[in-house]
Design a protein around this motif. Structure first.
Motif, PDB file in Angstrom:
ATOM      1  N   VAL A  87       0.819  -1.213   0.000  1.00 48.34           N
ATOM      2  CA  VAL A  87       0.000   0.000   0.000  1.00 48.34           C
ATOM      3  C   VAL A  87       0.854   1.265   0.000  1.00 48.34           C
ATOM      4  O   VAL A  87       0.404   2.330  -0.424  1.00 48.34           O
ATOM      5  N   HIS A  88       2.085   1.124   0.464  1.00 46.37           N
ATOM      6  CA  HIS A  88       2.941   2.316   0.498  1.00 46.37           C
ATOM      7  C   HIS A  88       3.310   2.809  -0.904  1.00 46.37           C
ATOM      8  O   HIS A  88       3.854   3.893  -1.056  1.00 46.37           O
TER       9      HIS A  88
ATOM     10  N   TRP B 276       1.181   3.772  -2.968  1.00 43.65           N
ATOM     11  CA  TRP B 276      -0.030   4.477  -3.401  1.00 43.65           C
ATOM     12  C   TRP B 276       0.262   5.651  -4.334  1.00 43.65           C
ATOM     13  O   TRP B 276      -0.474   5.901  -5.281  1.00 43.65           O
ATOM     14  N   ARG B 277       1.359   6.375  -4.074  1.00 42.07           N
ATOM     15  CA  ARG B 277       1.602   7.558  -4.894  1.00 42.07           C
ATOM     16  C   ARG B 277       1.958   7.172  -6.337  1.00 42.07           C
ATOM     17  O   ARG B 277       1.480   7.801  -7.299  1.00 42.07           O
TER      18      ARG B 277
ATOM     19  N   LEU C  39      -1.213   6.218  -8.036  1.00 41.92           N
ATOM     20  CA  LEU C  39      -2.007   7.398  -8.414  1.00 41.92           C
ATOM     21  C   LEU C  39      -1.467   8.038  -9.689  1.00 41.92           C
ATOM     22  O   LEU C  39      -2.214   8.678 -10.432  1.00 41.92           O
TER      23      LEU C  39
ATOM     24  N   ALA D   3      -4.871   3.562 -13.771  1.00 43.20           N
ATOM     25  CA  ALA D   3      -5.135   2.918 -12.476  1.00 43.20           C
ATOM     26  C   ALA D   3      -6.194   3.672 -11.680  1.00 43.20           C
ATOM     27  O   ALA D   3      -6.278   4.891 -11.733  1.00 43.20           O
ATOM     28  N   HIS D   4      -6.998   2.913 -10.971  1.00 47.05           N
ATOM     29  CA  HIS D   4      -7.957   3.480 -10.011  1.00 47.05           C
ATOM     30  C   HIS D   4      -7.616   2.920  -8.640  1.00 47.05           C
ATOM     31  O   HIS D   4      -7.726   1.718  -8.405  1.00 47.05           O
ATOM     32  N   LEU D   5      -7.225   3.793  -7.755  1.00 44.95           N
ATOM     33  CA  LEU D   5      -6.801   3.385  -6.417  1.00 44.95           C
ATOM     34  C   LEU D   5      -7.991   3.406  -5.466  1.00 44.95           C
ATOM     35  O   LEU D   5      -8.782   4.356  -5.458  1.00 44.95           O
ATOM     36  N   HIS D   6      -8.096   2.364  -4.666  1.00 47.07           N
ATOM     37  CA  HIS D   6      -9.111   2.313  -3.606  1.00 47.07           C
ATOM     38  C   HIS D   6      -8.413   1.946  -2.308  1.00 47.07           C
ATOM     39  O   HIS D   6      -7.820   0.863  -2.213  1.00 47.07           O
ATOM     40  N   LEU D   7      -8.465   2.810  -1.342  1.00 46.00           N
ATOM     41  CA  LEU D   7      -7.873   2.524  -0.031  1.00 46.00           C
ATOM     42  C   LEU D   7      -8.985   2.453   1.004  1.00 46.00           C
ATOM     43  O   LEU D   7      -9.998   3.141   0.896  1.00 46.00           O
ATOM     44  N   TYR D   8      -8.753   1.597   2.009  1.00 44.66           N
ATOM     45  CA  TYR D   8      -9.834   1.291   2.941  1.00 44.66           C
ATOM     46  C   TYR D   8      -9.772   2.092   4.238  1.00 44.66           C
ATOM     47  O   TYR D   8     -10.601   1.890   5.131  1.00 44.66           O
TER      48      TYR D   8
ATOM     49  N   ASP E 248     -12.606   6.984  -1.069  1.00 46.10           N
ATOM     50  CA  ASP E 248     -11.972   6.051  -2.018  1.00 46.10           C
ATOM     51  C   ASP E 248     -10.456   6.067  -1.877  1.00 46.10           C
ATOM     52  O   ASP E 248      -9.788   5.064  -2.094  1.00 46.10           O
TER      53      ASP E 248
ATOM     54  N   GLY F 195      -8.789   6.683   0.814  1.00 45.57           N
ATOM     55  CA  GLY F 195      -8.328   6.391   2.172  1.00 45.57           C
ATOM     56  C   GLY F 195      -8.203   7.617   3.058  1.00 45.57           C
ATOM     57  O   GLY F 195      -7.554   7.571   4.104  1.00 45.57           O
TER      58      GLY F 195
ATOM     59  N   ARG G 147      -7.291  14.892  -5.120  1.00 49.70           N
ATOM     60  CA  ARG G 147      -5.874  14.700  -5.460  1.00 49.70           C
ATOM     61  C   ARG G 147      -5.140  16.040  -5.415  1.00 49.70           C
ATOM     62  O   ARG G 147      -4.054  16.158  -4.824  1.00 49.70           O
TER      63      ARG G 147
END
Lengths: 366, 366
Positions: free
Chosen positions: A327-328, A330-331, A334, A339-344, B33, B35, B301
Motif C-alpha cells: 500500500v505504500h 499508493w503515490r 495514483l 489505475a484506479h486506487l481504492h484505499l480502505y 476512495d 483512504g 488529489r
C-alpha cells in the motif's frame, strides 16, 4: 424522498450492514450514491465502514438489545461476511427484512452442507468426506488419497482452518492442528486456473452475472483478478449457469460469488465448484470501474428491491489487491494513467492485511 | 498509513470541507476512495455531506472558536462554494493549508473583479459596467443597450441577484429589485451555445482539463450537460487554453470551472468567458462515469498534493440534473441500462432543488 414503493424501498431508506470492514465500507459508499443512509453494526471500536456511514452501532452480534435497536433503526439488513451467527440472523430476520436470507447463510457457513448442496444440484465439486474424528480422517485419506486438504467445516477464510495432507503428513498431528473441530477432507483437484462468477439475483428472481474472472492467490489470499478469464466460451457459460442455479436454489437476494476450479481434461475445460460466498466478493472489486454497475451498487439495488443494473464489462480489467506494505506504493499508483486506487482507511499496514486495491481498465481490449 | 510525504499529504489524512451540500458529499465520497477522512464544517443542522463523512462540525462560518478547532482537526481545508467569507478563509489559511487559496475566492466572489481579472488576461468577456447607483445604471444602459443584465457583484447563483433589462424595464424599479447593492451591468451576448471547461491544477503547476462540455440551462439552473460539446476544435482548444491561463494567473490548486458563451460570427466560433467557479462544478458531474478520473477525485488529489489523474473521456456522455419532482422517476432511471443514478440524500423534493443527477455514457461515440 420517502415516497413508498410497493416493490421495495425508496431512496432515503436506511440500509443496515453487519460488519464494518472494507466490504461494508464499499457497500455504504454505493448506498450513498443511491441516496440511501447506511447504518453499520459491528463489534470493533474502530472500523473502515464507520467513517462513511450515516450511523454506526458498536455491539456484539450476540447483544440482543443492541440488535433490536438496530433492527428498529433500519429498513433492511445485509452483511459483509458469511459467518453471521445463525441466532443473530434469525433474531434480525424476525424484525426486519434480511437479505441474503438465512438459508444462504446456513448452507455456506458449513463446508459440508455447502458441498452437499452443490452436489445435489448436479454440479461438480472436489471429492469430499465428512471428518469428525481421527478415524474418519484416516478412512477419508485412504479413500481420497494424498495430497488432499483437511478443512474445518466452519469459520475458515483466507486459508485459515486448513491443513494440507501431503505424503509425509502425520494424520494425528493434522487432526490436532485442526483442533478436533468438525471438518471435511477434500480431494486434491489438479486445476489449470481458478475463476469466479460474481452475480446478483433480485427479489423478483432477475439474475445478472458479471463476466467470469480469473483469480490468482498468493499465500491463500487473492492477489490478482483478471477479466476476462482466459477460458473458453463453453466453460464460461457453464460457470455462469452454475451460479444461476445456485442463486435460484438458495432463493438468493443480493450479490454472491461462486469460485470454481477449471480442470482441463480430454473433453475440454470442466468447471468444478470450489466455494460459494453469500456476499460481495474481493474477486468482484474490478466491477467498480470495469463494469457498468459495480458489485456494491448491484448488491444495494438487489437487497433494496431496486431493479438490477447492467453487468456489462467495459474493457480488459485487472484488480490487484494491495496487501500489507504494498500500500505504500499508493503515490506511484495514483500517477498511473489507467489505475484506479481504492484505499480502505486502515491505519496499520500489517503483513497479509488487505489495505486497498487497484483496478486497471484498458478500454480497447475484449 | 500515515507515512509522511514531502510533496503532500498521505492517505489517512483528514480533508476539511467547508459546506455540507451535494458537492461536499461527493468530495467526501471521493476522499474515502483514497483512504482519506472527511470532516465537514457547515452551519446547517442536517446536510447531505454529514452522512458520508468521518466527522462533521455544525458551526457558523464566523465562529472562530469552532473554526480553530476544525483547523486543528484537519490536514487541509477546501470548500464547495465560492462565497466563503474572506475573514473565514483568512482565519483558516493562517492555521492550515487552504486550497484553492484566498486569491481565487477574492477574485471570483465579486463579478466586477472577476470580469476585470479575465479582461486583463486578454480573454473576451461580455461588455460590462460598474453600477453603484441609479445614475450609474442609467449611464451603463445607455452605453451597453438593451437587452442587458443587471447583477449584484456578490452572492449571486442560479439566477439569483439578477434582473434582465429589456426594452420596457423601468430602471428605477430594476435598481430597487437588486436592493441597491453594488452591481454590474453586463451587455447581452447573443450566443449559439453555453459551454464549460472543468479543469484541475496541481500544487506543482500541472494542469488537466476534462473535455469541453455543453450546458443547457432552464430557469437559470443547469438542466443538461453533453460531452463532447458541439463545437469545433479551434474553439475547444481556445476554451481549454483560457482555463489554463486563468488557473495559472490565480496560482490555483484544485478543480475549477470556467463557463463560456460560444458566439458565432464571420470569423467562426468565439469563446467569451462568462463565469469562473473556484470549485467542483455541476457541469463536471458527468466525469464520475464519463472520465477516467472524476472531478471529485481530481479535486481531492490536487488539494492533497497527490498527482493529478488522467482526464480522458470514456464515451459520449450526458448528465441530467434531477430537479424537484423529477427525482421521483428514480426507479425508471435505475432500470435504464446506460444510466448511473446519483442521489444526494435530500429529504424533500422542493421545486428548483437539485435532488440528484444521472449520467448516461454511450461507449461507442466520440
Amino acid at each position: 424522498m420517502s415516497r413508498p414503493d410497493p416493490t421495495g424501498l425508496a431512496p432515503g431508506a436506511v440500509l443496515g450492514i453487519l460488519g464494518g470492514g472494507q466490504l461494508a465500507r464499499m457497500m455504504a459508499l454505493a448506498a450513498a450514491d443511491l441516496g440511501l443512509r447506511a447504518h453499520i453494526f459491528a463489534p470493533e471500536p474502530d472500523s473502515p465502514a464507520y467513517e462513511v456511514a450515516a450511523r454506526h452501532t458498536i455491539g456484539a452480534y450476540e447483544d440482543e438489545a443492541a440488535l433490536a435497536a438496530f433492527a428498529d433503526a433500519v429498513d433492511v439488513v445485509t452483511y459483509e461476511f458469511e459467518n453471521v451467527p445463525a441466532a443473530t440472523a434469525a433474531f434480525l430476520a424476525a424484525r426486519t427484512p434480511l437479505h441474503p436470507g438465512a438459508r444462504a447463510l446456513a448452507v455456506t457457513q458449513d463446508r459440508l452442507s455447502e458441498k452437499r448442496f452443490v452436489s445435489e444440484l448436479g454440479l461438480a465439486v472436489a471429492p469430499f468426506r465428512q471428518v469428525d474424528s481421527l478415524g474418519d480422517l484416516e478412512q477419508a485419506v485412504a479413500a481420497l488419497g494424498r495430497p488432499s486438504v483437511l478443512k474445518t467445516r466452519r469459520f475458515g477464510y483466507d486459508g485459515k482452518g486448513q491443513v494440507k495432507i501431503t505424503a509425509d503428513t502425520d494424520l494425528m498431528q493434522a487432526w490436532e492442528e485442526i483442533g478436533h473441530f468438525p471438518a471435511i477432507l477434500e480431494g486434491f483437484v489438479s486445476f489449470a486456473r481458478e475463476i469466479s462468477v460474481v452475480a446478483a439475483r433480485g427479489s423478483d428472481g432477475s439474475f445478472a452475472a458479471f463476466d467470469v474472472c480469473e483469480n490468482e492467490h498468493r499465500d491463500h489470499i487473492l492477489a490478482l483478478t483478471r477479466v476476462p478469464a482466459r477460458i473458453g466460451a463453453v466453460a464460461s457459460a457453464a460457470a455462469i449457469d452454475a451460479a444461476r442455479r445456485i442463486g435460484e436454489a438458495l432463493a438468493y437476494v443480493g450479490v454472491f460469488a461462486v469460485e470454481f476450479f477449471i480442470v482441463e481434461d480430454a473433453a475440454g475445460e470442466q468447471v468444478v465448484v470450489n466455494e460459494i460466498a453469500p456476499r460481495v466478493h474481493n474477486s468482484g472489486h474490478w466491477t467498480s470501474e470495469g463494469a457498468q454497475t459495480s458489485q456494491f451498487h448491484q448488491h444495494v439495488r438487489a437487497v433494496c428491491g431496486f431493479p438490477l443494473g447492467a453487468a456489462t464489462r467495459r474493457g480488459t480489467v485487472t484488480m490487484e489487491n494491495l496487501i500489507g506494505d504494498r500500500v505504500h506504493d499508493w503515490r506511484a499508483i495514483l500517477a498511473e494513467p489507467n489505475a484506479h486506487l481504492h484505499l480502505y482507511g486502515k491505519r496499520e499496514a500489517r503483513p497479509g492485511r488487505k489495505m486497498g486495491h487497484v483496478t486497471r481498465v484498458l478500454p480497447q481490449g475484449d
